[in-house]
Write a protein that holds these residues in place. Sequence first.
Motif, short mmCIF file in Angstrom:
data_model
loop_
_atom_site.label_atom_id
_atom_site.label_comp_id
_atom_site.label_asym_id
_atom_site.label_seq_id
_atom_site.Cartn_x
_atom_site.Cartn_y
_atom_site.Cartn_z
N GLN A 171 0.83 -1.19 0.00
CA GLN A 171 0.00 0.00 0.00
C GLN A 171 0.87 1.25 0.00
OE1 GLN A 171 -3.23 0.41 2.68
NE2 GLN A 171 -4.01 -1.66 2.39
N ALA A 173 0.29 4.20 1.09
CA ALA A 173 0.23 4.91 2.37
C ALA A 173 1.16 4.26 3.39
CB ALA A 173 -1.20 4.93 2.90
N ALA A 174 1.23 2.94 3.38
CA ALA A 174 2.10 2.23 4.32
C ALA A 174 3.56 2.46 3.98
CB ALA A 174 1.78 0.73 4.30
N LEU A 177 4.58 5.88 5.04
CA LEU A 177 4.76 5.96 6.49
C LEU A 177 6.07 5.29 6.91
CD1 LEU A 177 3.57 6.94 9.12
CD2 LEU A 177 2.23 4.82 9.26
N GLN A 178 6.41 4.17 6.27
CA GLN A 178 7.68 3.51 6.54
C GLN A 178 8.86 4.45 6.28
OE1 GLN A 178 7.45 -0.11 4.16
NE2 GLN A 178 7.63 -1.33 6.03
N LEU A 301 4.17 -1.43 11.87
CA LEU A 301 4.31 -1.60 10.43
C LEU A 301 5.12 -2.86 10.10
CD1 LEU A 301 4.87 2.04 9.17
CD2 LEU A 301 2.87 0.60 8.83
N GLU A 308 0.56 -9.01 5.95
CA GLU A 308 -0.24 -8.35 4.92
C GLU A 308 -1.01 -9.35 4.07
OE1 GLU A 308 0.30 -4.60 1.99
OE2 GLU A 308 1.85 -6.13 1.91
N THR A 315 -3.47 -4.09 6.71
CA THR A 315 -2.47 -3.03 6.64
C THR A 315 -3.09 -1.67 6.92
OG1 THR A 315 -1.20 -4.29 5.03
CG2 THR A 315 -0.73 -1.94 5.18
N ILE A 319 -2.05 0.97 9.83
CA ILE A 319 -1.68 2.35 9.52
C ILE A 319 -2.45 3.31 10.42
CG2 ILE A 319 -1.81 4.17 7.78
CD1 ILE A 319 -1.25 2.03 5.68
N ARG A 320 -3.74 3.06 10.62
CA ARG A 320 -4.53 3.91 11.52
C ARG A 320 -3.94 3.92 12.92
NH1 ARG A 320 -8.87 1.21 9.11
NH2 ARG A 320 -9.34 0.06 11.02
N ARG A 323 -0.56 5.88 12.95
CA ARG A 323 -0.81 7.32 12.88
C ARG A 323 -1.32 7.85 14.21
NH1 ARG A 323 2.04 10.34 9.63
NH2 ARG A 323 1.98 9.63 7.47
#
Length: 338
Positions: A171, A173-174, A177-178, A301, A308, A315, A319-320, A323
């Motif tokens: 993803q 978004a993931a 963030l990583q 993560l 996953e 995932t 992520i939520r 965050r």
Amino acid sequence: MSHDHTGAAAASAPNSRLPRLTVGDAAVVLAQYSLPAVQAVRALAGGQAAKLQTAHGSLLLKRRPAAIAQRLSRVHAVIHEIAEPLVTTGLVVPAAMRCLRGETMVVAQGWVYDIAPWSEGERFDGTPHQAAEAGAALAQVHQALRTPAVSAMSGEFTTMTHAREPGPLTQPAARSLQREIALWLDHEQVWAGTSQVLHGDWHRGNVLFDQAGRVRAALDFELARTGPIIAEASSGAVQFATEIRTGTAEAWPAETDLSLVGQFVAGYLRSLPSRCFRRKTAVLTESYAKAAPVLMAGALLEQAAELESGDGVLTAAVIRKARWILDRHIEISEIFMP
């Protein structure tokens, strides 16, 4: 209640594609040991371990691909170094038994097998008391792993980074963030300080409690690696504070129980000797405390990368959670302040 001893690997990555351990396999391995007659063999979840019942108690037989034999031998050496000192604190670390050739494992037909005493105990019940005890036990393990004998072996283990790099998350978004987490940790030079051998996988599945709520046994050092203790303390805190719920991942809450984080950290800090906070030899510092929330999010993560699924729902849920933690950076950092 007894723990199934399969640990995170079986829970997070089912071995359904691997051939299951059979009674015949067990018989071949047992012939290499001088043991009491085995009365029963019970396969455990995941198919790669079995409980052996003998007249003198139960044993745990595990197998992994033979490719990890060298690494497993190093892990066994570490466990044999720390097992006896930790027993004096009331904490059991089951050590692999030696076979007839004097080795702690048997390699056969592409597999490496070992046998260790079976540990009875209760799973984490989600209470503040047990969260604190889990933190205290991790501190005891870290202290045992700081001995000269273990420190001399540290170069033989993989150095921990900001992630285990189990494979990139798909993803966007993931992955974003990583990268954000990695850049922050690199900028703050979290890995520039004290490094030592770590358990590598401190979570609720690898800790057993007695009836009084104290940690009875620490299991599965197979992912042992080197790194700063704040990385494992942070990962452990989020593991013991993240509620495990049934139902779909879409319904999982973003929140992490910060009261349990606080209990875990308080237990950890109270069990470290005072010298760990002295300025010149500190293994926990203010900068490390500020890194803790980022390390917690990174640990989530890492787990998402291991679990996953094709639809990415899990995932997205992780992520939520990550965050949510990063949005409370200051509040969580204060929990870790020594």
